[in-house]
Every structure is written in structure tokens, then in C-alpha cells.
Scaffold this active site. Structure first.
Site, mmCIF file in Angstrom:
data_model
loop_
_atom_site.group_PDB
_atom_site.id
_atom_site.type_symbol
_atom_site.label_atom_id
_atom_site.label_comp_id
_atom_site.label_asym_id
_atom_site.label_seq_id
_atom_site.Cartn_x
_atom_site.Cartn_y
_atom_site.Cartn_z
ATOM 1 C CG ASP A 126 -4.706 5.664 0.743
ATOM 2 O OD1 ASP A 126 -5.561 4.802 0.943
ATOM 3 O OD2 ASP A 126 -4.706 6.770 1.335
ATOM 4 C CG ASP A 131 -2.266 0.516 1.012
ATOM 5 O OD1 ASP A 131 -2.368 1.614 0.453
ATOM 6 O OD2 ASP A 131 -3.232 -0.160 1.392
ATOM 7 C CD GLU A 182 -8.797 4.353 -1.960
ATOM 8 O OE1 GLU A 182 -9.753 4.065 -1.233
ATOM 9 O OE2 GLU A 182 -7.905 5.147 -1.603
ATOM 10 C CG HIS A 202 -9.009 -1.257 4.266
ATOM 11 N ND1 HIS A 202 -8.800 -1.261 2.899
ATOM 12 C CD2 HIS A 202 -8.620 -0.041 4.700
ATOM 13 C CE1 HIS A 202 -8.307 -0.100 2.537
ATOM 14 N NE2 HIS A 202 -8.177 0.665 3.605
ATOM 15 C CG ASP A 203 -11.454 2.132 3.275
ATOM 16 O OD1 ASP A 203 -10.953 2.119 4.412
ATOM 17 O OD2 ASP A 203 -10.868 2.571 2.265
#
Ligand code: TEU
Length: 560
Positions: free
Chosen positions: A202, A101, A257, A330-331
Site C-alpha cells: 500500500d 496487502d 502501489e 477497490h479505490d
């Protein structure tokens, strides 16, 4: 067609690990790298090719590692750099690649760059971030933070404000400063030299801010406006520079993302000519159940809009850019609870159906840890059980203004909060689901006695074994990867049906989103065709069939 070019990252299945909740090896209640190492054989057994690891860098954990204070050190709670090297080696020995990430829209406020930057107006690091004077004793503009409140924080050291699109402990980096880009690229090269295999970037769509940082449109009743900081004026230029300086030098997989990405923008980020990224995460299907207060609602996604959005991305990127396929991360809440039905009678069928519907599409599929077990949302009883900064801040904001009652807000958090995905991985039916011998940092979902990896690995009818088959099938069936997509039955109220075609193979994918039986007439060309995979007991399918609740069925035929 350009996207038919064969690439390993198109053929791969990616598994996302949220390290804090995956496996704890030392009993402190927090997952760690040695915990991951101990579970690599599990990933091998599942058959995934790539791991995307959520952040493991040094961080004060205001946002669970998405606030980084040292990009080249491992978070103490997770282990050491030696542990990391061992874990990476263990993955490579098993033929699994590692995607890290990359969180570079912002750092932690405890990063040395920010500590320097805030110390004085003429510090060499001042322009690494966005510092502005207040306006009439208020913030420099009306932007709101994604985690509630203003996107500006006043700092008394220099009597100015700094920008943070997320928490105030996540100041935004100023990508317009060439020194910032240089330092980030050199850090990325350092990781690549270590042998990692890619980056998940991200909120990369937010790195370029509109010059002058203009006010956003303020909706009636709202205190702050949307910053509009997505797909900004220089984002493609910066990513092309990153590609030249870092990405093109290695054989990597890259996924951006991209909140707020449109089809037109995605075609630029993930263009088949490879000048920027391999693929993006788009969020259109993740916002279909939003309401007046964004995600804080009990609205559900309806099949019609889901099918329409998925089909649009499938057909419009075809040949031009590559899709990432995901229903959870995870969100997001757990996919089976959100898009399906997690009641005991339907959960397993539904988890398998959703997996089929997604993995049969064109793009690279992502499995979020526990999704392969059909893990569900967690019953959180009160705010003290919530750990997520987004949910906690939103609770206070929406309940203190009276917009939403505390009871409703807890219900919305239970349906949509990020902690649903962050409860510990359910390994077995022992204490704490086998995740830790200590006290877990977050509640364990009480359903771990029924839903856990140990039980599912033994049961050939489990969700886990179904994922195994689906993943193995992808290795054999090029049509699953490269075939072109065509929607069928666009008006069906309960079925999502589509075909994939890569001559001489053709697939018919039938997914029932209904909790009741549904009749369906198999088109003549597929009547009696081979069943590639399905979640029912069916051994043949011809003519008019009666689909079971949440049945999934994939038929394959050879064209002449
Ligand atoms: O998320 C970006 C993002 O847009 C989030 O605001 C997301 O939409 C929200 O969590 C859904 O409710 C990334 C990371 O995935 C997230 O975990 C981080 O908190 C965020 O960036 C800041 O780094």
C-alpha cells in the site's frame, strides 16, 4: 531481452478480493474468511493463479482495514487466524497463491506503537511517527491529507501535532527510524514463514518523507498543499533493505502501489534485476478523467490519451521493468462504467472488450472482484448510503465551501466514488445477491438480478465465460505474456489496435471503443489469420471488416 526471463508472476492472472464485500458466511452482513473459503472453487473455475487479498488484519475500520491496529491478528469481523490458515491451505490445494496487502506507510492510531508514541515525548516509540510543534498556533506545515483537511492532527497529551497523509486515524510511520524498519521486516518474515506468496504494498511510494517536511506549493483558492511525499529521497534504499531482509529469502510476488510514480521511477522500483519489487501499480491512466477538483468531476477518459499513456508504459518499461495491468480496484469506480458503457445494450460487449484490451498487453493482469461479471457502478441515492471515508470527507469539504453543489457532488461520487467497487459481490439472484443472509454493511447494487455469477456461469456467452477463455489462453500463448508491444493506428478515433510479437507468433489486437459500427481494413499480413478470441460472432476476418460496437478481436499468425 531481460524481461523475457520467464517468471511465474509474469504468467499469472491476479484476482483481487475485497473481503468485506466478497462473501459473508455468518450472516453479520460483512464478508469474511470462511466466505472466501466457500468460494475458492469459483476462483478455480475462473482460472486465476493468485489472489490479492485486501487487508484482513485487526483494525478499527476507519478506512476498511487500511488502518491496522495489529499486523499479526485477524480482524474479528473476518474470523480467526485458524480460519486464515484454512483459507490459505484451501488456496494452495487449488494451486492458487496468496498475496497479502501490506499497509506500512501508516498504522491505525489504535496500534500499540502509536498508543505508546503519543503518551509522552520521551517514550521509546515516540520516533516511530512524525511529531512536530505547531507553527504560530497552526499546523507544522501546509500539507493536506489525501482524505481532505490538514495532514496534521493536534494531540493535547504532549501539545504537538502528528502527521497523517490519510485519515487522522492513520498516523504515518517514520521509516527513517531503523527500529520501525526492523519491526516491519520482522512482521513480514512472520507472514512469509506462514507460507504466504507475496505482498501488495500500500502506498509504498510514500514511505520516505523529504527531510525538514517542507511546505508544498499552495494553489490559489486551496487551503492545503500536496505533500509531495512520493518517491522520496530514501524510498529505494528502504526497499532494497526490505528485499535483502525479507523478500529475497522467499519465492514471492511483490507489487508496489505507487501513486505518483513516473516511468523513470518505475524502472527503479520494478527493475528486472530484482533488487526491489517485481512490479508497480502506476496511476497515470487512472487520472486522465480528473478535473479541477481532482477525481470529483464528470469528465471521462478519452481514447486518445488512454491509448497514449498505456502505450508509453508498454514500450518504455519493455525489457527494463514489468507492468501491472489494471482498470479497476477497490479505490476506483467499476471499469465498464468508467472506461466503457454500462447501458444494457453495450455492457457485456464492452466488459469483454476492455478485458481483451488489457489482458493482451504486456504485464501481469489484475481482475477486481466482480469485474469478471461486468459489474457496474451503483446508483447511490444519498450520502447516507455512502460508507467510504474519502467520499464522505470530500462531500463535506467541497459542498461546505460552496465549490460544488450537493447534487453535483452526489453525481460525482456516483461516477468516481470508491464505494462503486465496494458493493457486495453479486453471486446469484436471491436476496442480497447471495452475499449475506443478514443486512449488508453497504448497499447491494440493484442490478444483481440481471448481473450475477450463477447466471453467468451457465451462459457460454457471458462476461464470466469470456474471462475464463482469456485466462486459459494466457496459459497456452506465451506471446500474450512475453511478446513485445507495438501500437498500430495511433490516430484512430475509435479503435485501439496493437500487435504483440514473440517469434514465431504475432498477434493483432483490435478493440473498438465506439458505440457505433466502425470499418477497419485488416493489414495484409493478418488477413485471414486465425481468430484467437473475440466478443463477436465472427468466424473469419479478412480485408475490410465492419466492427460491431465495442467489438474486440484478436488475430494470430505465424511468422515465416
Ligand atoms: O490508496 C492509496 C491512494 O493513493 C488513494 O488515495 C487512492 O488514490 C484513492 O483512494 C483513489 O481515490 C491506498 C489504498 O488502496 C486505499 O484503499 C487506502 O485508503 C489508502 O491507501 C490508505 O491506506
Amino acid at each position: 531481452m531481460e524481461n523475457l526471463e520467464r517468471k511465474w508472476w509474469k504468467e499469472a492472472v491476479v484476482y483481487q478480493i475485497y473481503p468485506r464485500s466478497f462473501m459473508d458466511s455468518d450472516g453479520d452482513g460483512i464478508g469474511d474468511l470462511n466466505g472466501i473459503l466457500s468460494k475458492l472453487d469459483y476462483l478455480k473455475e475462473l482460472g486465476v493463479d493468485v489472489v490479492w487479498l485486501s487487508p484482513v488484519y485487526q483494525s478499527p475500520n476507519d478506512d476498511n482495514g487500511y488502518d491496522i491496529s495489529d499486523y499479526q491478528a485477524i480482524m474479528q469481523e473476518f474470523g480467526t487466524m485458524e480460519d486464515f490458515d484454512r483459507m490459505l491451505k484451501g488456496m494452495h490445494e487449488r494451486g492458487i497463491r496468496l498475496v497479502m496487502d501490506l499497509v506500512v506507510n501508516h498504522t491505525s492510531d489504535e496500534h500499540p506503537w502509536f498508543i505508546e508514541s503519543r503518551s509522552s515525548k520521551d517514550n521509546p516509540y515516540r520516533d516511530y511517527y512524525f511529531w512536530r510543534e505547531g507553527k504560530n498556533g497552526k499546523e507544522p506545515n501546509n500539507w493536506g491529507s489525501c482524505f481532505s483537511g490538514s495532514a496534521w492532527e493536534y494531540d493535547k497529551t504532549t501539545d504537538m501535532y502528528y502527521l497523517h497523509l490519510f485519515s487522522k486515524k492513520q498516523p504515518d510511520l517514520n521509516w527513517d527510524n531503523p527500529a520501525v524498519r526492523r519491526d516491519i521486516f520482522s512482521m513480514m518474515n512472520w507472514w512469509c514463514e506462514k507460507g504466504i506468496d507475496g505482498f501488495r504494498m500500500d502506498v509504498i511510494s510514500m514511505i520516505s518523507k523529504e527531510p525538514g517536511l517542507p511546505d508544498g506549493k499552495l494553489y490559489p483558492g486551496a487551503s492545503y498543499a500536496f505533500s509531495g511525499c512520493v518517491n522520496g529521497p530514501h524510498v529505494h534504499e528502504y526497499l532494497q533493505e526490505m528485499n535483502r531482509e525479507v523478500l529475497s529469502r522467499y519465492d514471492l510476488m511483490t507489487v508496489g502501489e505507487c501513486s505518483g510514480v513516473t516511468i523513470e521511477e518505475a524502472k527503479k522500483y520494478a527493475r528486472a534485476d530484482g533488487k526491489e519489487l517485481n512490479m508497480v501499480f502506476q496511476f497515470e491512466h487512472m487520472g486522465l478523467d480528473d478535473g479541477k477538483y481532482g477525481k470529483w468531476t464528470d469528465r471521462r477518459t478519452d481514447l486518445q490519451s488512454f491509448r497514449q499513456v498505456m502505450s508509453k508504459w508498454q514500450t518504455e518499461l519493455e525489457g527494463l521493468a514489468w507492468n501491472s495491468l489494471f482498470l479497476g480496484n477497490h479505490d476506483q469506480p467499476r471499469s465498464v462504467s468508467r472506461f466503457g458503457n454500462d447501458a444494457p445494450a453495450f455492457r457485456e460487449a464492452c466488459a469483454k472488450m476492455l478485458a481483451t484490451c488489457l489482458h493482451m498487453m504486456q504485464g501481469t493482469p489484475y481482475v477486481y472482484q466482480g469485474e469478471e461479471l461486468g459489474m457496474t457502478n451503483c446508483p447511490f441515492d444519498s450520502l447516507d448510503e455512502i460508507r467510504d471515508i474519502e467520499s464522505i470527507n470530500a462531500f463535506h469539504e467541497l459542498t461546505s465551501s460552496g465549490a460544488v453543489s450537493p447534487e453535483d457532488m452526489m453525481r460525482f461520487i456516483g461516477l468516481r466514488g470508491r464505494d462503486n467497487a465496494r458493493t457486495p459481490m453479486q453471486w446469484d439472484d436471491s436476496k442480497n445477491a447471495g452475499f449475506t443472509s443478514g443486512t449488508p454493511w453497504i448497499k447491494v447494487n440493484p442490478n444483481y438480478k440481471e448481473i450475477n455469477a450463477a447466471a453467468e456461469r451457465k451462459d457460454p456467452d457471458s462476461v464470466f465465460c469470456y474471462y475464463q477463455k482469456l485466462i486459459a489462453l494466457r496459459k497456452r500463448e506465451a506471446v500474450m505474456v512475453y511478446g513485445s508491444y507495438e501500437l498500430q493506428e495511433p490516430d484512430s478515433e475509435s479503435l485501439y489496435v496493437y500487435t504483440r510479437t514473440l517469434e514465431p507468433d504475432r498477434l493483432l489486437v483490435i478493440c473498438s471503443f465506439s458505440e457505433t459500427e466502425t470499418d477497419y481494413e485488416i493489414p495484409a499480413e493478418f488477413s485471414g489469420a486465425e481468430i484467437l478470441i473475440g466478443n463477436g460472432k465472427r468466424t473469419s476476418a479478412a480485408g475490410l471488416i465492419r466492427l460491431q460496437p465495442y467489438e474486440a478481436l484478436v488475430l494470430k499468425r505465424k511468422m515465416n
